[in-house]
Design a protein around this motif. Structure first.
Motif, PDB file in Angstrom:
ATOM      1  N   ALA A 336      17.701  46.962 112.823  1.00  0.00           N
ATOM      2  CA  ALA A 336      17.992  47.172 114.245  1.00  0.00           C
ATOM      3  C   ALA A 336      18.531  45.872 114.848  1.00  0.00           C
ATOM      4  CB  ALA A 336      16.732  47.625 114.968  1.00  0.00           C
ATOM      5  N   PRO A 337      19.385  45.979 115.857  1.00  0.00           N
ATOM      6  CA  PRO A 337      19.991  44.773 116.433  1.00  0.00           C
ATOM      7  C   PRO A 337      19.040  43.916 117.253  1.00  0.00           C
ATOM      8  CG  PRO A 337      20.742  46.738 117.584  1.00  0.00           C
ATOM      9  CD  PRO A 337      19.977  47.214 116.393  1.00  0.00           C
ATOM     10  N   LEU A 338      17.892  44.469 117.653  1.00  0.00           N
ATOM     11  CA  LEU A 338      17.001  43.747 118.563  1.00  0.00           C
ATOM     12  C   LEU A 338      15.574  43.743 117.999  1.00  0.00           C
ATOM     13  CD1 LEU A 338      16.980  42.384 121.384  1.00  0.00           C
ATOM     14  CD2 LEU A 338      16.320  44.605 122.330  1.00  0.00           C
ATOM     15  N   ASP A 377      17.356  57.525 113.367  1.00  0.00           N
ATOM     16  CA  ASP A 377      17.837  56.152 113.295  1.00  0.00           C
ATOM     17  C   ASP A 377      16.929  55.428 112.301  1.00  0.00           C
ATOM     18  OD1 ASP A 377      18.501  53.500 113.584  1.00  0.00           O
ATOM     19  OD2 ASP A 377      18.577  53.546 115.779  1.00  0.00           O
ATOM     20  N   ARG A 405      17.022  49.552 119.199  1.00  0.00           N
ATOM     21  CA  ARG A 405      18.474  49.675 119.285  1.00  0.00           C
ATOM     22  C   ARG A 405      19.013  48.911 120.487  1.00  0.00           C
ATOM     23  NH1 ARG A 405      21.804  50.033 115.589  1.00  0.00           N
ATOM     24  NH2 ARG A 405      20.196  51.255 114.511  1.00  0.00           N
ATOM     25  N   ASP A 406      18.234  48.869 121.587  1.00  0.00           N
ATOM     26  CA  ASP A 406      18.677  48.138 122.776  1.00  0.00           C
ATOM     27  C   ASP A 406      17.466  47.759 123.613  1.00  0.00           C
ATOM     28  OD1 ASP A 406      17.974  50.451 124.382  1.00  0.00           O
ATOM     29  OD2 ASP A 406      19.900  51.335 123.827  1.00  0.00           O
ATOM     30  N   ARG A 407      17.697  46.986 124.664  1.00  0.00           N
ATOM     31  CA  ARG A 407      16.598  46.477 125.487  1.00  0.00           C
ATOM     32  C   ARG A 407      15.846  47.592 126.207  1.00  0.00           C
ATOM     33  NH1 ARG A 407      13.175  42.514 125.621  1.00  0.00           N
ATOM     34  NH2 ARG A 407      14.902  41.157 124.921  1.00  0.00           N
ATOM     35  N   ALA A 408      16.533  48.574 126.724  1.00  0.00           N
ATOM     36  CA  ALA A 408      15.855  49.666 127.435  1.00  0.00           C
ATOM     37  C   ALA A 408      14.914  50.411 126.490  1.00  0.00           C
ATOM     38  CB  ALA A 408      16.882  50.622 128.041  1.00  0.00           C
ATOM     39  N   GLN A 409      15.388  50.676 125.298  1.00  0.00           N
ATOM     40  CA  GLN A 409      14.547  51.340 124.305  1.00  0.00           C
ATOM     41  C   GLN A 409      13.339  50.479 123.963  1.00  0.00           C
ATOM     42  OE1 GLN A 409      15.480  51.543 119.893  1.00  0.00           O
ATOM     43  NE2 GLN A 409      16.083  53.632 120.481  1.00  0.00           N
ATOM     44  N   ASP A 411      11.885  48.213 125.834  1.00  0.00           N
ATOM     45  CA  ASP A 411      10.950  48.148 126.962  1.00  0.00           C
ATOM     46  C   ASP A 411      10.072  49.393 127.023  1.00  0.00           C
ATOM     47  OD1 ASP A 411      11.927  45.680 127.686  1.00  0.00           O
ATOM     48  OD2 ASP A 411      13.225  46.444 129.291  1.00  0.00           O
TER      49      ASP A 411
END
Length: 439
Positions: A336-338, A377, A405-409, A411
């Motif tokens: 994952a990118p984050l 994923d 996958r991203d910051r919102a996910q 959080d």
């Protein structure tokens, strides 16, 4: 027989005959029974239950819905053995145990499933390996079992096809927890695999399908009774699922932890104890060890000496995956990118974990399915999960590392994780990971 009459009979708490059950499963296989009718039947069974005769009849009908493997003429040179778990969070035991049994002289045609509800599926984990074919034909299965000693795959279209259809519908209709359906689903595939010995890992605790130990024991007894009644020597171990098994939960992250285990980079003690205990039972069932002490020693040697890792690598290569996965897996597996550490609000000790909530959080991230058609994923999940009795803090050890996958996910998942962990100041003993044996 009219399908709706069979459903209505069970809805009204009737006892189905062997012919009625066979007729219904025949319709499931032929797809003359609709998805709605399958869902209605499963709900009726969940609410009304089945007696042992119905349970055996359902298991056998599902087994006979496709081909049944026969290893007796293959001259493998060792017993055909397998293990199955009732599902958990972070349960990657199969990925380690199958190769270990192969390294000890057994042959393991392990037919596994995809995730159900909040629990991860072995097939979904293996699908994160580039090129890995988790649904080969029977000819390929036999070839890989012979050459590598183990093949961890899904049920092919020829093996218990009725279960494959029912399995997917159960996941989205609130009927996963049915004792009768769990028993028939698991054992129909295992009986169709032509096994000579089976060990069941039956989970209890906050992350299990059957959280209450008494309910889990009832399931274990059902599995052992039906399997042995069908001629398959089977024992069950009840194991703790009040925390993540190992340190990772997700798909690619669990494969990575399994390979770290097999290659000696890291091995969580609770994960090792569950794996060794289950493998030892299989070696004794298969006549590959005289007693538990010898069996545990053989399994330990297979892991520590690298023979189990070699078997895993041979299996992966034979099923289309990387040719040298032991050397390349850190680069091969998706990431994952984050990566985000999740800390608790205060210093303390983990006193309890809502493990089911962790599994649900991973599903919400895309690491599991809400509907059968959902795409997983493989990269998301968590690692470095804290266990019960371990110290954590806002500036110290985190509850876990999230791979998002991203910051919102990240959080959203972090909020769910903080709610899942209880942090206090009293010392807590997590208890033994293996509670008891049945059978």
């Amino acid at each position: 027989m009219l399908t709706q009459e069979i459903i209505a009979k069970k809805r009204d708490n009737g006892t189905l005959t062997e012919n009625e059950i066979a007729s219904f499963i025949g319709g499931v296989t032929a797809e003359t029974v609709t998805e709605g009718q399958v869902a209605a039947f499963c709900m009726a069974v969940l609410i009304r239950g089945m007696d042992m005769r119905e349970r055996v009849a359902l298991t056998r009908a599902m087994m006979r819905s496709g081909s049944v493997l026969d290893w007796s003429s293959k001259d493998l040179g060792g017993p055909v053995l397998d293990k199955h778990s009732t599902g958990g969070v972070g349960d990657k035991v199969s990925l380690i145990l199958g190769p270990a049994i192969a390294a000890c002289g057994g042959y393991v045609p392990m037919i596994s499933g995809r995730g159900l509800g909040h629990t991860g599926g072995t097939l979904d984990k293996l699908d994160s390996i580039p090129g890995y074919r988790s649904l080969p034909d029977n000819e390929t299965l036999e070839r890989v079992v012979r050459s590598a000693g183990c093949a961890i795959i899904g049920a092919t279209k020829d093996i218990a096809p009725a279960d494959k259809r029912i399995y997917a519908i159960r996941d989205t209709t609130g009927t996963v927890e049915s004792l009768d359906l769990i028993t028939a689903s698991i054992l129909s595939k295992k009986l169709a695999a032509g096994l000579q010995g089976l060990v069941m890992d039956v989970k209890f605790g906050s992350g299990a399908f059957k959280p209450d130990p008494d309910d889990a024991a009832e399931l274990a007894q059902s599995l052992v009774t039906v399997a042995n009644g069908a001629g398959l020597p089977t024992v069950a171990l009840m194991t703790d699922m009040n925390q993540v098994l190992g340190r990772a939960a997700g798909n690619a992250v669990e494969v990575r932890e399994s390979l770290d285990f097999l290659t000696g980079r890291a091995a969580d003690p609770r994960l090792r104890e569950v794996m060794v205990a289950l493998a030892a039972e299989l070696l004794m069932l298969g006549g590959l060890a005289a007693d538990a002490r010898e069996a545990r020693a053989r399994v330990g040697s297979a892991i520590d000496g690298g023979e189990a890792a070699d078997r895993f690598a041979r299996m992966v290569a034979a099923l289309g995956g990387p040719k040298d996965i032991l050397a390349t897996y850190r680069d091969d597996l998706p990431e994952a990118p984050l990566t985000v550490p999740v800390h608790p609000a205060r210093e303390g000790v983990v006193t309890a974990i809502d493990t089911r909530a962790i599994g649900v959080a991973i599903v919400e991230m895309g690491g599991g399915r809400k509907a059968p058609s959902d795409t997983i994923d493989p990269a998301v999940g968590l690692t470095e999960a804290a266990g019960i009795g371990e110290a954590v803090g806002p500036k110290g050890r985190p509850l876990a590392l999230l791979h998002a996958r991203d910051r919102a996910q990240a959080d959203r998942a972090a909020d769910a994780l903080r709610r899942a962990f209880s942090v206090g100041h009293r010392a807590v003993n997590p208890g033994d990971p293996v509670a008891r044996k049945i059978g």
